[in-house]
Enzyme design. Structure first.
Site, PDB file in Angstrom:
ATOM      1  N   CYS A 146      43.503  22.698 -10.548  1.00  0.00           N
ATOM      2  CA  CYS A 146      43.839  23.682 -11.585  1.00  0.00           C
ATOM      3  C   CYS A 146      45.132  24.443 -11.228  1.00  0.00           C
ATOM      4  O   CYS A 146      46.197  23.851 -11.251  1.00  0.00           O
ATOM      5  CB  CYS A 146      42.653  24.597 -11.827  1.00  0.00           C
ATOM      6  SG  CYS A 146      42.687  25.296 -13.480  1.00  0.00           S
ATOM      7  N   HIS A 164      37.624  21.792 -11.847  1.00  0.00           N
ATOM      8  CA  HIS A 164      37.149  22.392 -10.587  1.00  0.00           C
ATOM      9  C   HIS A 164      35.922  21.655 -10.046  1.00  0.00           C
ATOM     10  O   HIS A 164      34.788  22.121 -10.264  1.00  0.00           O
ATOM     11  CB  HIS A 164      36.749  23.848 -10.831  1.00  0.00           C
ATOM     12  CG  HIS A 164      37.881  24.769 -11.111  1.00  0.00           C
ATOM     13  ND1 HIS A 164      38.487  25.520 -10.136  1.00  0.00           N
ATOM     14  CD2 HIS A 164      38.522  25.066 -12.261  1.00  0.00           C
ATOM     15  CE1 HIS A 164      39.453  26.247 -10.666  1.00  0.00           C
ATOM     16  NE2 HIS A 164      39.492  25.986 -11.956  1.00  0.00           N
ATOM     17  N   GLU A 182      34.749  21.789  -7.186  1.00  0.00           N
ATOM     18  CA  GLU A 182      34.063  22.660  -6.215  1.00  0.00           C
ATOM     19  C   GLU A 182      33.074  23.601  -6.894  1.00  0.00           C
ATOM     20  O   GLU A 182      32.273  24.246  -6.218  1.00  0.00           O
ATOM     21  CB  GLU A 182      35.104  23.450  -5.398  1.00  0.00           C
ATOM     22  CG  GLU A 182      35.746  24.653  -6.076  1.00  0.00           C
ATOM     23  CD  GLU A 182      36.798  24.312  -7.141  1.00  0.00           C
ATOM     24  OE1 GLU A 182      36.983  23.118  -7.473  1.00  0.00           O
ATOM     25  OE2 GLU A 182      37.414  25.259  -7.656  1.00  0.00           O
TER      26      GLU A 182
HETATM   27  N1  GLN Z   1      45.415  29.525 -15.958  1.00  0.00           N
HETATM   28  C1  GLN Z   1      45.649  29.537 -14.549  1.00  0.00           C
HETATM   29  C2  GLN Z   1      47.139  29.453 -14.230  1.00  0.00           C
HETATM   30  O1  GLN Z   1      47.931  29.246 -15.063  1.00  0.00           O
HETATM   31  C3  GLN Z   1      44.904  28.420 -13.832  1.00  0.00           C
HETATM   32  C4  GLN Z   1      43.412  28.626 -13.964  1.00  0.00           C
HETATM   33  C5  GLN Z   1      42.583  28.061 -12.850  1.00  0.00           C
HETATM   34  O2  GLN Z   1      43.070  27.767 -11.763  1.00  0.00           O
HETATM   35  N2  GLN Z   1      41.306  27.934 -13.118  1.00  0.00           N
HETATM   36  O3  GLN Z   1      47.501  29.598 -13.104  1.00  0.00           O
END
Ligand code: GLN
Length: 225
Positions: free
Chosen positions: A91, A182, A184
């Protein structure tokens, strides 16, 4: 465009680290320990010793990018990567690794993917689903997307592991794994096992779904590390 092209192959250690500046650290460490992998939070230069791979966790990429610079960790990651350490970004971590970001300058630029931050909208558009990812697991993999980015394109030398509609959820180069979800935050160990193997390690156990996992099981670690 991609710094990964400059990099020689080599194995460097037998532990995995999780970048511990902001975001979901304990949950990744918990998954790695369940696989019998030596795992540690990484905050400063000495924590990088003996790492075969580093996970850049989810969190908030703008904040993480600033902390990487403030604590001078960016250069260390780039150097260790050139020396053979593999990387996995989940992410926000995938955002940090991307070679292109829509409307923004890229950060580490270590995998040739184009990423759109907050690709589904606000936090309220977070969702969970599951998908078959044959290279990673024989069973469908549960996926959790939290204000997730979308990978829009993967360049040459990048393999798409999971495509959903017109966007990409997981991709990899030989040295970098990027997932916009994610693993995890589920009981599934498949992606952590996959990354450990990518780093040349031999994770234990066979089952991808750990029946002893529950949503708060990582909290026992939060008190220790
Ligand atoms: N929206 C977040 C970003 O732009 C990422 C979200 C996440 O890591 N769950 O950094």
């Amino acid at each position: 465009m991609n710094r990964a092209e400059e990099r020689p192959p080599s194995g460097v250690g037998d532990a995995l680290g999780v970048l511990d500046l902001q975001g979901g650290v304990c949950e990744h460490i918990d998954h790695l320990l369940r696989l019998g992998i030596e795992a540690r939070p990484v905050k400063q230069e000495k924590d990088f010793d003996g790492l075969a791979g580093l996970i850049l966790p989810g969190g908030e990429s703008t904040c993480l990018a600033r902390l990487l610079r403030i604590f001078a960790i960016e250069e260390i990651i780039l150097r260790r990567f050139r020396e053979g350490m593999k990387l996995w970004g989940t992410c926000a971590g995938a955002i940090l690794l991307a070679g292109k970001l829509v409307g923004e300058r890229p950060h580490l630029s270590l995998i040739d993917i184009e990423v759109l931050r907050n690709g589904f909208g606000s936090q309220l558009e977070s969702f969970a689903c599951e998908a078959a990812i044959p290279k990673v697991s024989d069973a469908p993999v549960p996926l959790t997307f939290i204000r997730a980015p979308k990978i829009l394109e993967a360049g040459e030398g990048v393999e798409v592991l999971l495509r959903i509609d017109d966007w990409i959820a997981a991709a990899e180069s030989p040295d970098v794994l990027a997932t916009v979800f994610h693993p995890e935050l589920t009981g599934c160990l498949a992606f952590h096992r996959y990354f450990a193997r990518k780093c040349g390690l031999a994770p234990g156990g066979k089952a991808d779904l750990d029946p002893t996992w529950d949503k708060t099981s990582w909290t026992r670690l939060a008190r220790i590390i």
